[in-house]
Design an enzyme around this catalytic site. Structure first.
Site, short mmCIF file in Angstrom:
data_model
loop_
_atom_site.label_atom_id
_atom_site.label_comp_id
_atom_site.label_asym_id
_atom_site.label_seq_id
_atom_site.Cartn_x
_atom_site.Cartn_y
_atom_site.Cartn_z
N GLY A 31 0.83 -1.20 0.00
CA GLY A 31 0.00 0.00 0.00
C GLY A 31 0.86 1.25 0.00
CG HIS A 34 5.08 5.76 -4.74
ND1 HIS A 34 5.69 5.13 -5.79
CD2 HIS A 34 5.70 5.28 -3.63
CE1 HIS A 34 6.65 4.34 -5.36
NE2 HIS A 34 6.67 4.39 -4.03
CG HIS A 37 3.49 1.14 -5.39
ND1 HIS A 37 3.67 2.23 -4.56
CD2 HIS A 37 4.14 0.11 -4.80
CE1 HIS A 37 4.38 1.86 -3.52
NE2 HIS A 37 4.69 0.59 -3.63
CD GLN A 61 8.28 -6.23 3.88
OE1 GLN A 61 7.60 -7.14 3.43
NE2 GLN A 61 8.89 -5.36 3.08
N GLY A 147 9.79 -3.50 -8.66
CA GLY A 147 10.55 -2.34 -9.09
C GLY A 147 12.05 -2.57 -8.91
CG ASP A 150 12.73 -1.52 -2.98
OD1 ASP A 150 13.42 -0.81 -2.23
OD2 ASP A 150 11.52 -1.30 -3.16
O1 PAF Z 1 8.42 -3.95 -2.00
C1 PAF Z 1 7.47 -4.05 -1.19
O2 PAF Z 1 6.55 -3.22 -1.16
C2 PAF Z 1 7.44 -5.21 -0.22
O3 PAF Z 1 8.71 -5.53 0.22
C3 PAF Z 1 6.73 -6.47 -0.79
C4 PAF Z 1 7.48 -7.05 -1.97
C5 PAF Z 1 5.31 -6.11 -1.20
C6 PAF Z 1 6.65 -7.56 0.28
O4 PAF Z 1 5.94 -7.13 1.40
#
Ligand code: PAF
Length: 279
Positions: A31, A34, A37, A61, A147, A150
């Site tokens: 979520g 931006h 995404h 995470q 993306g 990352d």
């Molecule tokens: O990149 C992200 O937004 C998160 O690390 C992901 C891949 C959705 C896992 O929670």
């Protein structure tokens, strides 16, 4: 665009798409969506017969409870963006479907997980890999989109998809940037005014670096020049800047191989990451 909340509902849609040989494209997100995404979802929707995004803020995470609490929750805006990007479905998992009572399993990346971001965010990549594996098993996509911003996350996902024999194609999507070059990130909102003005220097340094070497010797000179530029920043401290193999992320100076320059800089509240694949 239809919102799905249960695994059963999702599985019946997936079964139908398999029966009709329809390509199922997946964009997992947490979520706070931006334009970065949005690009992933547009690419997924263009390149798949059926596209699905998920929104799940994965507690495993985050490095601390306060980081998790601070993470923006913008579900109404997020769903509006998903609609605009024309994904067919958005999956909003129940926490109990992702982490059922007694959950006691995790995926731990190997050497790829302890470098760079892994060094400053212990446990982050294990939490990320665990949830992505779970989402892959729930959604069972043909292709999943991530993306390149990352970069380390993408490299870890590619590695475990190969290592664990997931029949899923992983597609990296180019980083979306502000007009001044700053890579889009939900963290940019936490930059101070002065930091926001200086932040585009990060990408400029990476771009200049990428243009200024043609041999191993000139690579070493370009690294020294880039380090000098990073040290000259007024509002950020350099966390790391390294040239690495694109797949293993092991530091390398072998310019005959596909390399990537990766960096992280620290502002007062926020850490920015960026990268450039080297040509
Ligand atoms: O990149 C992200 O937004 C998160 O690390 C992901 C891949 C959705 C896992 O929670």
């Amino acid at each position: 665009m239809r919102v799905l909340r249960s695994i059963d509902e999702l599985r019946s849609i997936r079964a139908h798409s398999i029966a009709n040989a329809q390509k199922f494209g997946f964009v997992p997100t947490m979520g706070a969506l931006h334009l970065g995404h949005a690009e992933l979802m547009k690419v997924a929707s263009d390149q798949s017969d059926i596209s699905i995004a998920s929104i799940f803020i994965n507690p495993k995470q985050f490095n601390s409870a306060s980081d998790l609490a601070k993470y923006p929750r913008t579900i109404d805006d997020d769903l509006a963006i998903c609609t605009e990007c024309k994904v067919d479905y958005v999956y909003l998992p129940e926490i109990s479907d992702v982490y059922p009572e007694g959950f006691d399993t995790s995926i731990t990346p190997g050497s790829l997980g302890s470098l760079f971001e892994g060094a400053s965010r212990p446990g982050h990549f294990s939490g990320m890999a665990t949830v992505v594996v779970k989402l892959f098993n729930i959604v069972q996509p043909d292709v999943a989109f991530f993306g390149k911003k990352d970069y380390q996350q993408l490299a870890i996902i590619r590695r475990f998809v190969t290592d664990l024999n997931f029949p899923i194609q992983i597609q990296g999507v180019e980083t979306i940037r502000e007009l001044d070059g700053l890579a889009l990130s939900s963290r940019n909102a936490q930059l101070t005014k002065e930091e926001r003005i200086e932040a585009p220097r990060f990408y400029e340094i990476l771009k200049v670096f990428n243009r200024t070497f043609t041999s191993t010797e000139s690579l070493n000179d370009a690294i020294a020049a880039a380090l000098n530029e990073f040290q000259g920043l007024d509002h950020f401290q350099l966390d790391y800047f390294e040239i690495a193999d694109q797949a293993t992320l092991q530091p390398s100076r072998d310019i005959s191989k596909p390399l990537v320059a990766l960096g992280a800089i620290l502002g007062s509240q926020v850490r920015l990451i960026d990268n450039q694949e080297l040509q």
